[in-house]
Motif scaffolding. Structure first.
Motif, PDB file in Angstrom:
ATOM      1  N   ILE A   1       3.883  -3.610  10.852  1.00  0.00           N
ATOM      2  CA  ILE A   1       3.540  -3.408   9.447  1.00  0.00           C
ATOM      3  C   ILE A   1       2.546  -2.259   9.301  1.00  0.00           C
ATOM      4  O   ILE A   1       2.709  -1.361   8.463  1.00  0.00           O
ATOM      5  CB  ILE A   1       2.984  -4.713   8.835  1.00  0.00           C
ATOM      6  CG1 ILE A   1       4.103  -5.747   8.697  1.00  0.00           C
ATOM      7  CG2 ILE A   1       2.355  -4.435   7.479  1.00  0.00           C
ATOM      8  CD1 ILE A   1       3.645  -7.057   8.108  1.00  0.00           C
ATOM      9  N   SER A   2       1.514  -2.259  10.075  1.00  0.00           N
ATOM     10  CA  SER A   2       0.521  -1.188   9.990  1.00  0.00           C
ATOM     11  C   SER A   2       1.105   0.150  10.427  1.00  0.00           C
ATOM     12  O   SER A   2       0.766   1.208   9.866  1.00  0.00           O
ATOM     13  CB  SER A   2      -0.690  -1.529  10.861  1.00  0.00           C
ATOM     14  OG  SER A   2      -0.301  -1.672  12.221  1.00  0.00           O
ATOM     15  N   LYS A   3       2.025   0.119  11.379  1.00  0.00           N
ATOM     16  CA  LYS A   3       2.627   1.369  11.838  1.00  0.00           C
ATOM     17  C   LYS A   3       3.491   1.990  10.745  1.00  0.00           C
ATOM     18  O   LYS A   3       3.414   3.203  10.489  1.00  0.00           O
ATOM     19  CB  LYS A   3       3.476   1.099  13.090  1.00  0.00           C
ATOM     20  CG  LYS A   3       4.082   2.354  13.720  1.00  0.00           C
ATOM     21  CD  LYS A   3       4.852   1.997  14.968  1.00  0.00           C
ATOM     22  CE  LYS A   3       5.454   3.235  15.620  1.00  0.00           C
ATOM     23  NZ  LYS A   3       4.415   4.156  16.114  1.00  0.00           N
ATOM     24  N   THR A   4       4.308   1.183  10.063  1.00  0.00           N
ATOM     25  CA  THR A   4       5.159   1.710   8.995  1.00  0.00           C
ATOM     26  C   THR A   4       4.333   2.130   7.778  1.00  0.00           C
ATOM     27  O   THR A   4       4.640   3.136   7.129  1.00  0.00           O
ATOM     28  CB  THR A   4       6.206   0.669   8.591  1.00  0.00           C
ATOM     29  OG1 THR A   4       5.553  -0.578   8.300  1.00  0.00           O
ATOM     30  CG2 THR A   4       7.214   0.455   9.712  1.00  0.00           C
TER      31      THR A   4
ATOM     32  N   SER B   1       2.077   6.531   4.305  1.00  0.00           N
ATOM     33  CA  SER B   1       0.923   7.201   3.700  1.00  0.00           C
ATOM     34  C   SER B   1       0.766   8.626   4.204  1.00  0.00           C
ATOM     35  O   SER B   1       0.437   9.538   3.426  1.00  0.00           O
ATOM     36  CB  SER B   1      -0.352   6.409   3.990  1.00  0.00           C
ATOM     37  OG  SER B   1      -0.245   5.092   3.494  1.00  0.00           O
ATOM     38  N   GLN B   2       0.981   8.848   5.481  1.00  0.00           N
ATOM     39  CA  GLN B   2       0.714  10.148   6.076  1.00  0.00           C
ATOM     40  C   GLN B   2       1.880  11.127   5.975  1.00  0.00           C
ATOM     41  O   GLN B   2       1.656  12.347   6.000  1.00  0.00           O
ATOM     42  CB  GLN B   2       0.318   9.975   7.543  1.00  0.00           C
ATOM     43  CG  GLN B   2      -0.973   9.196   7.749  1.00  0.00           C
ATOM     44  CD  GLN B   2      -1.309   9.015   9.223  1.00  0.00           C
ATOM     45  OE1 GLN B   2      -0.542   9.432  10.101  1.00  0.00           O
ATOM     46  NE2 GLN B   2      -2.443   8.386   9.508  1.00  0.00           N
ATOM     47  N   SER B   3       3.100  10.629   5.855  1.00  0.00           N
ATOM     48  CA  SER B   3       4.268  11.518   5.887  1.00  0.00           C
ATOM     49  C   SER B   3       5.107  11.443   4.618  1.00  0.00           C
ATOM     50  O   SER B   3       5.450  12.476   4.031  1.00  0.00           O
ATOM     51  CB  SER B   3       5.150  11.199   7.104  1.00  0.00           C
ATOM     52  OG  SER B   3       4.426  11.386   8.310  1.00  0.00           O
TER      53      SER B   3
ATOM     54  N   ALA C   1       9.652  -5.825   8.978  1.00  0.00           N
ATOM     55  CA  ALA C   1       8.374  -6.251   9.554  1.00  0.00           C
ATOM     56  C   ALA C   1       7.691  -7.285   8.675  1.00  0.00           C
ATOM     57  O   ALA C   1       7.074  -8.247   9.176  1.00  0.00           O
ATOM     58  CB  ALA C   1       7.471  -5.033   9.740  1.00  0.00           C
ATOM     59  N   GLU C   2       7.816  -7.134   7.376  1.00  0.00           N
ATOM     60  CA  GLU C   2       7.244  -8.135   6.467  1.00  0.00           C
ATOM     61  C   GLU C   2       7.986  -9.460   6.592  1.00  0.00           C
ATOM     62  O   GLU C   2       7.370 -10.538   6.547  1.00  0.00           O
ATOM     63  CB  GLU C   2       7.326  -7.606   5.028  1.00  0.00           C
ATOM     64  CG  GLU C   2       6.662  -8.491   4.003  1.00  0.00           C
ATOM     65  CD  GLU C   2       5.152  -8.500   4.133  1.00  0.00           C
ATOM     66  OE1 GLU C   2       4.524  -9.488   3.685  1.00  0.00           O
ATOM     67  OE2 GLU C   2       4.603  -7.524   4.682  1.00  0.00           O
ATOM     68  N   PHE C   3       9.287  -9.388   6.722  1.00  0.00           N
ATOM     69  CA  PHE C   3      10.079 -10.611   6.878  1.00  0.00           C
ATOM     70  C   PHE C   3       9.730 -11.333   8.178  1.00  0.00           C
ATOM     71  O   PHE C   3       9.650 -12.578   8.213  1.00  0.00           O
ATOM     72  CB  PHE C   3      11.568 -10.243   6.853  1.00  0.00           C
ATOM     73  CG  PHE C   3      12.491 -11.421   6.929  1.00  0.00           C
ATOM     74  CD1 PHE C   3      12.831 -12.127   5.786  1.00  0.00           C
ATOM     75  CD2 PHE C   3      13.032 -11.826   8.150  1.00  0.00           C
ATOM     76  CE1 PHE C   3      13.689 -13.214   5.855  1.00  0.00           C
ATOM     77  CE2 PHE C   3      13.883 -12.904   8.222  1.00  0.00           C
ATOM     78  CZ  PHE C   3      14.219 -13.604   7.072  1.00  0.00           C
TER      79      PHE C   3
END
Length: 643
Positions: A117-120, A125-127, A102-104
């Motif tokens: 990006i925000s989803k990953t 952070s949460q899992s 996603a960053e690429f």
């Protein structure tokens, strides 16, 4: 049709397609029209060829190439599914490559709302960061996208998460050795059944077993560079030495062969492809990170693995500093070792012996140095007013265990024909006197050595036998030594002298106790009777209640006296039995001495040789000195009973 969903989510694809369209519009291509001929077949072929060229040009306008795509085709396929609105399943093993992809592709929230990006990042952070196992699996997946994961700081965050979770997790999950904990948990789970019904204790034990197994299995899958970084972070956070040692040992068992005598092959199939130099680097890394001090969870299994690492270090020709560090580590917990652990083969051509005796000498030296440090710490604590009983109580059993271990080791190596007398002698006298309550084990080693080395001179034999303390030999060992033809004459005489001296003291002490016991018992009962009469005379004028109380006390004192007389009678019987035993032993010793006199008729027997060597006279009839006393005592007892 494929380009529009991707363009709507990926800024990079949008930019590349736009740049590709600009390049194709600026290029002028001259098309050659079909020639007009009378041949219709040629006209149709040229028309089809012209149409194909147009289609190819249309495709070339929007064909882009994504070189060095992170995560490969699997990550791109998952990203494309996300662009098309297909539900994707994230896991700890796939989230890091997908985050790098996603960053690429520049799939940011600024370009499109709720992007990849925000989803990953939200899943991380949460899992992932909240779970120790998930963080380890995610760190393992970073190996395929290491460059981009490092630049995004994912590797550092995962290592910090593992260190944080490891320091805050229940320490019982990290107790070493791991296999022992698993066996204990399984044993507890097997016992936690009531009439075949599973209880809550069984479920907890099984859960603990699975946690221990899976945590260390996942950790051992990391590559060596990542594992080194993780261990360095754990040490910087002052994590307990037990956890660090457990991690290192589990990793060594998986990738280093020869750590266990029962299983010479590594437990991982990947370890078979590791070269010798890589194994040496891995071994030295593990040794350099091992906590030097003795951990509270040290056990025989951990010590056995340390000896396995030492054997492997000798085979791989590891650095001398690594070997010395490992020997020092073993020395601090030598009391946990077994005889099989000490039998390290000699891999050097410079050593003629079958086993590496020099290595055991160094390890024993480290053990004794550690005992001296603990003893000094106990003296300082005593000077400061603290109680050092705990230190002394833990020091002596450890020393005695090592003494028994070294005696067994001497018995094993004594049969080696290439073992020099100096080696055997130095190792035998290296332990202090407190290490052995009895010298029977050391005597067995000396006997085996003399039997395997019949060619050594008499002076060397006497030197080897000089390690024995004849006063610490049991009766069985003394009896064997007195009849042992391999021992020099000086040693046999010393054994006989001390054994007869012990018999003399034992007989004299027993007779003295037997004679004084009845007198003491009569004097004690007479004294008590006098005291009772005085008490009765002094308390005649007291009240009736006090008189009744005094009567109860008198009866209690009388019962106590009767009980003590019974105990004394039993003691006298046991002492009489002991005297009979000593008489039989004395007669046995007399027969042995007579046998020696018969075998050495020349030169006035062994007494003459003893007088020449030691300048002393030895009386053979030692046991006869009390024979008349014993007879008279028996007669007096018989006469007393008749009266």
């Amino acid at each position: 049709m494929l380009k529009f969903p991707l363009i709507s989510k990926s800024r990079k694809i949008d930019r590349l397609i736009e740049e590709q369209g600009k390049k194709s519009s600026t290029v002028t291509v001259t098309k050659q029209k079909p020639r007009v001929t009378g041949n219709e077949i040629e006209e149709e072929e040229e028309t089809e060829e012209y149409q194909d060229q147009q289609d190819e040009e249309e495709e070339d306008r929007y064909q882009i190439s994504l070189q060095d795509f992170p995560g490969g085709s699997d990550a791109f396929e998952t990203a494309a599914k996300f662009c098309y609105g297909v539900k994707i399943d994230l896991s700890s093993s796939t989230v890091v490559p997908l985050r790098c992809a996603a960053e690429f592709l520049e799939m940011t929230d600024e370009y499109s709302e709720d992007n990849l990006i925000s989803k990953t990042e939200r899943f991380l952070s949460q899992s992932v960061f909240k779970s120790l196992k998930a963080s380890i699996k995610a760190l393992k997946s970073c190996e395929s996208v290491m460059t981009l994961a490092e630049s995004l700081g994912i590797v550092e965050r995962l290592i910090d998460s593992i260190a944080l979770r490891a320091s805050s997790t229940d320490p019982t999950l990290f107790g070493w050795p791991v296999n022992d904990g698993i066996v204990e948990a399984k044993g507890a789970s097997a016992q936690a059944l009531w009439n075949g019904i599973e209880t809550g204790l069984r479920r907890k034990a099984l859960a603990r077993t699975s946690n221990v197994e899976s945590w260390f299995e996942d950790l051992a899958l990391l590559s060596l560079p990542l594992f080194k970084r993780l261990i360095s972070t754990l040490k910087r956070r002052d994590l307990s030495p037990e956890v660090i040692e457990s991690c290192l040992m589990c990793y060594a068992k998986k990738y280093i062969p020869g750590t266990s005598r029962s299983n010479r092959k590594p437990s991982s199939s990947l370890a078979a492809a590791i070269t010798e130099s890589e194994q040496r680097e891995l071994l030295e890394t593990i040794i350099s990170n091992l906590p030097l001090e003795k951990t509270h969870s040290s056990s025989s299994t951990a010590t056995r693995l340390l000896f396995g690492l030492l054997r492997t270090a000798n085979i791989l020709n590891a650095s001398e500093s690594s070997k010395a560090a490992l020997e020092k580590k073993i020395g601090f917990q030598l009391e946990q070792a077994t005889l099989d652990d000490l039998l390290i083969p000699s891999y050097s051509y410079l050593n003629e012996t079958l086993y590496d005796v020099d290595c055991i000498e160094r390890i024993l030296g480290y053990f004794l140095d550690g005992l001296e440090e603990r003893n000094a710490a106990g003296i300082e604590a005593e000077n400061e007013g603290n109680n050092d009983n705990i230190i002394n109580s833990s020091r002596l059993p450890a020393l005695m265990l090592v003494g028994k271990l070294i005696d067994g080791y001497l018995s094993e190596i004594a049969s080696d024909a290439n073992l020099k007398p100096e080696k055997f002698y130095n190792l035998a006298i290296s332990l202090p006197d407190q290490a052995r309550n009895f010298d029977d084990g050391l005597y067995r080693a000396v006997d085996v050595y003399l039997k395997a080395h019949p060619w050594i001179p008499e002076s060397e034999r006497e030197k080897i036998c000089g390690v024995l303390d004849c006063q610490k030999l049991t009766l069985e060992a003394c009896t064997h030594a007195a009849q042992n033809e391999r021992l020099p004459l000086r040693a046999v005489v010393q054994v006989l002298f001390f054994e007869q001296l012990q018999l003399r003291h034992a007989i004299a002490g027993t007779l003295l106790a037997a004679e004084t016991a009845p007198m003491n018992a009569g004097r004690l009962s007479g004294t008590r009777r006098d005291d009772d009469e005085e008490e009765k005379q002094q308390q005649q004028d007291e009240e009736e209640r006090e008189a009744m109380s005094r009567g109860e006390q008198g009866s209690t004192t009388w019962r106590a006296a009767v009980r003590e007389n019974q105990v004394l009678r039993l003691d006298m019987d046991s002492m009489r039995t002991r005297v009979h035993q000593l008489e039989r032993e004395c007669s046995t010793m007399k027969k042995v001495i007579q046998k020696i006199e018969k075998e050495n008729p020349r030169g006035s027997g062994w007494r003459g040789s003893l007088n020449k060597r030691l300048g002393c006279k030895f009386k053979t009839q030692v046991c006869d000195s009390h024979e008349s006393t014993v007879t008279e005592t028996r007669r007096r007892r018989h006469h007393h009973h008749q009266e």
